[in-house]
Design a protein around this motif. Structure first.
Motif, mmCIF file in Angstrom:
data_model
loop_
_atom_site.group_PDB
_atom_site.id
_atom_site.type_symbol
_atom_site.label_atom_id
_atom_site.label_comp_id
_atom_site.label_asym_id
_atom_site.label_seq_id
_atom_site.Cartn_x
_atom_site.Cartn_y
_atom_site.Cartn_z
ATOM 1 N N TYR A 95 -7.617 0.649 5.456
ATOM 2 C CA TYR A 95 -6.722 1.510 4.677
ATOM 3 C C TYR A 95 -6.908 3.000 4.957
ATOM 4 O O TYR A 95 -5.911 3.727 5.058
ATOM 5 N N PRO A 96 -8.135 3.525 5.081
ATOM 6 C CA PRO A 96 -8.271 4.966 5.346
ATOM 7 C C PRO A 96 -7.570 5.418 6.614
ATOM 8 O O PRO A 96 -7.011 6.521 6.660
ATOM 9 N N VAL A 97 -7.566 4.592 7.647
ATOM 10 C CA VAL A 97 -6.894 4.956 8.895
ATOM 11 C C VAL A 97 -5.397 5.059 8.681
ATOM 12 O O VAL A 97 -4.742 6.019 9.125
ATOM 13 N N THR A 98 -4.819 4.081 7.971
ATOM 14 C CA THR A 98 -3.381 4.108 7.706
ATOM 15 C C THR A 98 -3.009 5.265 6.798
ATOM 16 O O THR A 98 -1.937 5.870 6.961
ATOM 17 N N VAL A 99 -3.858 5.590 5.840
ATOM 18 C CA VAL A 99 -3.587 6.733 4.962
ATOM 19 C C VAL A 99 -3.536 8.027 5.769
ATOM 20 O O VAL A 99 -2.625 8.857 5.599
ATOM 21 N N ARG A 100 -4.499 8.207 6.678
ATOM 22 C CA ARG A 100 -4.484 9.405 7.530
ATOM 23 C C ARG A 100 -3.230 9.441 8.400
ATOM 24 O O ARG A 100 -2.588 10.494 8.537
#
Length: 308
Positions: A95-100
């Motif tokens: 999720y953090p990668v997609t949020v960025r």
């Protein structure tokens, strides 16, 4: 305002239950054997199927399954895959990668789209207006995955400016080009939406009144015209945040990004109902939260809007 926030939060409760139940029912109601291929080339033994059926409550009715799932979800348990991997751990890694990636796409589409729309809306017809209309029409006509592949080939393979594949860490710098590809379509829509809204409102009575009072052009545009014209754009951007997170499957696949999009794709491919349900439920939460924030920002941008 507090009463409005409370009322909106209460309205989100049935929406949350309705959408999550629909998602859960659709994911687990897909016809076919959910355990097919889980034991290699041979069929799974009856003991394994019986154990997994009991573990995932597949022998209960869909309503019982759903409320058991919610009970675990509210305690922080997102479930497990058929291989015993925690869905919460998978989401936490991806999720953090997609949020960025989504935030970069939103920033690019908002900055470029708003700037192009404001300039063309204020100036009216001319070379710049025609250029923006042609370029936005071009971007709207091209699918996002084509834009992503073209950028990857030209900037990666041909010019060597970027790496063709993003590294496992996926830094901000590596995600700029994928963010441009992901936000290209929305950027074109924002430019057109801003242009139309600015061109329509610049002849409104409140704008003419501000000019007649002798206010500086910067104040007329920045305080009066822009704040009112940006409301439909804000609505579009707010709904686009959730769409970018869920619709990044192709873009993440082109640039080999280990994000939510790839997680959904693998979950569907492997019939991992717990993974697909967990990711989509998270996206529903994002949609609901963003819609609430957008509604509250309306009153900040337009003083005529009051939540009594």
């Amino acid at each position: 305002m507090p009463q409005y926030i409370l009322r909106r939060l209460l309205q989100l409760i049935p929406v949350f239950f309705g959408t999550t139940f629909l998602i859960y029912a659709l994911v687990w109601a897909v016809p076919g054997d959910p355990f097919a291929g889980k034991c290699g080339q041979v069929a799974c033994p009856p003991a394994y199927i019986e154990m997994m059926t009991a573990k995932f409550n597949l022998d209960d009715s869909i309503f019982v399954q759903y409320f058991k799932y919610l009970g675990n979800l509210f305690t922080g348990d997102w479930g497990e895959t058929f291989n015993g991997v925690s869905v919460g751990e998978l989401i936490g890694n991806a999720y953090p990668v997609t949020v960025r990636l989504a935030l970069i796409a939103v920033a690019i589409e908002a900055i470029i789209g708003l700037s192009a729309g404001i300039l063309t809306g204020l100036r009216g017809k001319g070379f710049l207006d025609n250029l923006v209309l042609m370029s936005t029409t071009f971007l709207i006509s091209i699918p996002v995955f084509v834009t992503a592949i073209v950028l990857q080939i030209v900037l990666g393979s041909e010019l060597g400016i970027i790496d063709a594949s993003v590294s496992e860490d996926a830094t901000i710098g590596e995600l700029i080009v994928p963010g441009i590809a992901l936000g290209s379509l929305s950027m074109a829509y924002i430019a057109r939406l801003t242009r139309t809204s600015i061109a329509e409102n610049r002849h409104a009575d409140y704008v003419r009144t501000a000019v007649a009072k002798g206010q500086p052009r910067s104040r007329v545009v920045g305080v009066h015209l822009l704040r009112n014209s940006v409301i439909p754009v804000l609505t579009f951007i707010g709904t686009d945040i959730g769409a970018l997170m869920g619709g990044a499957i192709v873009t993440e696949g082109v640039f080999n990004i280990n994000g939510i999009g790839g997680l959904i794709f693998r979950g569907i491919q492997n019939r991992e109902g717990a993974t697909v349900t967990g990711v989509v439920v998270l996206l529903v939460m994002v949609y609901l939260l963003v819609s609430l924030i957008v509604d509250l920002l309306y009153a900040v941008l337009d003083p005529r809007i009051r939540y009594d």
